[in-house]
Scaffold this active site. Sequence first.
Site, PDB file in Angstrom:
ATOM      1  N   CYS A 118     -65.682  22.662 -19.906  1.00 19.39           N
ATOM      2  CA  CYS A 118     -65.520  23.089 -21.298  1.00 19.39           C
ATOM      3  C   CYS A 118     -64.225  23.879 -21.405  1.00 19.39           C
ATOM      4  CB  CYS A 118     -66.707  23.943 -21.754  1.00 19.39           C
ATOM      5  SG  CYS A 118     -68.272  23.047 -21.715  1.00 19.39           S
TER       6      CYS A 118
ATOM      7  N   GLY B 193     -72.738  27.355 -14.145  1.00 21.38           N
ATOM      8  CA  GLY B 193     -73.350  26.050 -13.955  1.00 21.38           C
ATOM      9  C   GLY B 193     -74.045  25.481 -15.167  1.00 21.38           C
ATOM     10  N   GLU B 194     -74.408  24.215 -15.041  1.00 20.60           N
ATOM     11  CA  GLU B 194     -75.150  23.506 -16.077  1.00 20.60           C
ATOM     12  C   GLU B 194     -76.568  23.261 -15.528  1.00 20.60           C
ATOM     13  OE1 GLU B 194     -75.235  22.417 -19.207  1.00 20.60           O
ATOM     14  OE2 GLU B 194     -77.102  21.439 -18.660  1.00 20.60           O
TER      15      GLU B 194
ATOM     16  N   CYS C 299     -69.046  25.013 -11.944  1.00 21.58           N
ATOM     17  CA  CYS C 299     -69.572  24.104 -12.969  1.00 21.58           C
ATOM     18  C   CYS C 299     -68.675  22.883 -13.064  1.00 21.58           C
ATOM     19  CB  CYS C 299     -69.624  24.800 -14.324  1.00 21.58           C
ATOM     20  SG  CYS C 299     -70.445  23.823 -15.612  1.00 21.58           S
TER      21      CYS C 299
ATOM     22  N   SER D 239     -75.795  24.211 -26.359  1.00 16.46           N
ATOM     23  CA  SER D 239     -74.452  24.668 -26.735  1.00 16.46           C
ATOM     24  C   SER D 239     -73.767  23.560 -27.527  1.00 16.46           C
ATOM     25  CB  SER D 239     -73.646  25.006 -25.487  1.00 16.46           C
ATOM     26  OG  SER D 239     -74.314  26.014 -24.746  1.00 16.46           O
ATOM     27  N   LEU D 240     -73.466  23.850 -28.772  1.00 20.74           N
ATOM     28  CA  LEU D 240     -72.919  22.808 -29.654  1.00 20.74           C
ATOM     29  C   LEU D 240     -71.418  23.031 -29.904  1.00 20.74           C
ATOM     30  CD1 LEU D 240     -73.818  20.318 -31.264  1.00 20.74           C
ATOM     31  CD2 LEU D 240     -74.324  21.844 -33.197  1.00 20.74           C
TER      32      LEU D 240
ATOM     33  N   CYS E  89     -79.499  37.251 -16.700  1.00 21.25           N
ATOM     34  CA  CYS E  89     -78.850  35.952 -16.832  1.00 21.25           C
ATOM     35  C   CYS E  89     -78.521  35.462 -15.422  1.00 21.25           C
ATOM     36  CB  CYS E  89     -77.587  36.124 -17.662  1.00 21.25           C
ATOM     37  SG  CYS E  89     -76.562  34.655 -17.756  1.00 21.25           S
TER      38      CYS E  89
ATOM     39  N   GLU F 237     -73.281  34.242  -9.561  1.00 22.89           N
ATOM     40  CA  GLU F 237     -73.272  35.465 -10.350  1.00 22.89           C
ATOM     41  C   GLU F 237     -74.531  35.606 -11.182  1.00 22.89           C
ATOM     42  OE1 GLU F 237     -68.925  36.532 -11.710  1.00 22.89           O
ATOM     43  OE2 GLU F 237     -69.108  34.384 -11.460  1.00 22.89           O
TER      44      GLU F 237
ATOM     45  N   ASN G   7     -65.135  34.936 -26.008  1.00 17.58           N
ATOM     46  CA  ASN G   7     -64.660  35.948 -25.065  1.00 17.58           C
ATOM     47  C   ASN G   7     -63.359  35.447 -24.465  1.00 17.58           C
ATOM     48  OD1 ASN G   7     -66.935  37.778 -25.282  1.00 17.58           O
ATOM     49  ND2 ASN G   7     -68.106  36.131 -24.317  1.00 17.58           N
TER      50      ASN G   7
ATOM     51  N   CYS H 294     -70.524  35.891 -21.894  1.00 18.22           N
ATOM     52  CA  CYS H 294     -70.626  34.422 -21.930  1.00 18.22           C
ATOM     53  C   CYS H 294     -69.289  33.776 -21.594  1.00 18.22           C
ATOM     54  CB  CYS H 294     -71.014  33.939 -23.321  1.00 18.22           C
ATOM     55  SG  CYS H 294     -72.646  34.406 -23.832  1.00 18.22           S
TER      56      CYS H 294
ATOM     57  N   CYS I  89     -64.193  27.897 -21.517  1.00 21.67           N
ATOM     58  CA  CYS I  89     -65.051  28.619 -20.567  1.00 21.67           C
ATOM     59  C   CYS I  89     -64.334  28.852 -19.241  1.00 21.67           C
ATOM     60  CB  CYS I  89     -66.336  27.823 -20.326  1.00 21.67           C
ATOM     61  SG  CYS I  89     -67.455  28.633 -19.176  1.00 21.67           S
TER      62      CYS I  89
ATOM     63  N   SER J 110     -80.301  27.005 -21.120  1.00 17.62           N
ATOM     64  CA  SER J 110     -79.237  26.558 -22.016  1.00 17.62           C
ATOM     65  C   SER J 110     -78.537  25.340 -21.426  1.00 17.62           C
ATOM     66  CB  SER J 110     -78.231  27.697 -22.205  1.00 17.62           C
ATOM     67  OG  SER J 110     -77.171  27.285 -23.035  1.00 17.62           O
TER      68      SER J 110
END
Length: 362
Positions: free
Chosen positions: A117, A166-167, A113, A221-222, A106, A93, A302, A345, A120, A198
């Site tokens: 998380c 993805g990471e 992924c 991303s914390l 983006c 995407e 979101n 996001c 997500c 990111s």
Amino acid sequence: MAARPHLTGYTRDELAAFFAELGEPRFRADQVFRGLHERRLTSFDDMTDLPKALREKLNESATTSTLTVESKYTSVDGTRRFLMRTSDGNPVEAVFIPTENRDTICFSSQSGCALNCDFCLTAKLGLLRNLTAGEIIEQIVLVLNDVYGAGGETPHGTNLVAMGEGEPFMNFKNLIKALDIMSDEKGLFIVPGRITVSTAGVVPKIHEFAALERRPNLAISLSAANDELRNKLMPINQRWPVDELLAAAKAFEKTLKRGERFTFEYVLLGEVNDSVEQAEELARLLKKHELRKVKINLIPHNPAEQLEYRPSSPEQVLRFKEVLEARGVSAYIRTPRGRDIYAACGQLAAKQEPNLVQIAGR
Ligand code: SAH
């Protein structure tokens, strides 16, 4: 049948070597590089500056495109989500986000992924596979062509963010190669300063990234300032805990030039990580690690049916920001974009909704 090589993922030198093997001179390789990247042509047949026989030879021995746009959704706020498929059927995407003074694309670094998380939606896909450098670049070419017209000039200042599925740091080599090719002045010419990568906190790769000579901007991303909560929200924290992550961030900060900054993203989850005490804890953490060239992007959660969290109230978001700022930490509240079409996001999960406004696929 072995797949034909995807030339979009070749550097200019690799392309020259490929052409040499075909018995063709270097200037032909340069023409094809320009055709693929500068002119954003998606087939050899469109490269009418090549002799017909060469186009035929290329059609037999290589390919320019591997992704197909399966569907495209447009949000009430103008954001567009492109759901694509790789040639082996995996979802990819990309999201186009228009703003008043600049546009942002983006893109995805992986299909799905692996990081899981808790807040997500992409996590629900699991990791399908790494994208190739060519697949990463092709997403951007397809979006640019859709938005600005095939081969049309890219407006100056279009930004890229590696914040899709993805990471990125789990597919480091292909990502960096794709960014390198995209920055070529004879191609797309999207320079690293206009790109942000990111990461959820792959510590060894943050160090590797810091050592790169030409590199994009970094966001981390914390979303939690202590291990207990972060272990729950972002399981990657069990591998690289908060203090190790912030030490890597500090090492990265030391390599920044004057005036440069980097970002921490903090997803605000109602009554989970959004209290005044947690904002204070975050400010203390940054202070402990002596992080100064940093800003915090506060991302309202979101929500989605499969996720157990809810967004913080607008008052709580504001309070969180104020606590940080009172302690000398710059913080910005991000406006969600494309929520209605699953483009915001953490919403990229290859959703295909009949009730979403779909505009003709390709
Ligand atoms: N894996 C990388 C790249 C993805 S960036 C990373 O985690 O940084 C996607 C951003 O969206 C991350 O900052 C992530 O924390 C955030 N995010 C994930 N789920 C979200 C949600 N439901 N609402 C708001 N932001 C979310």
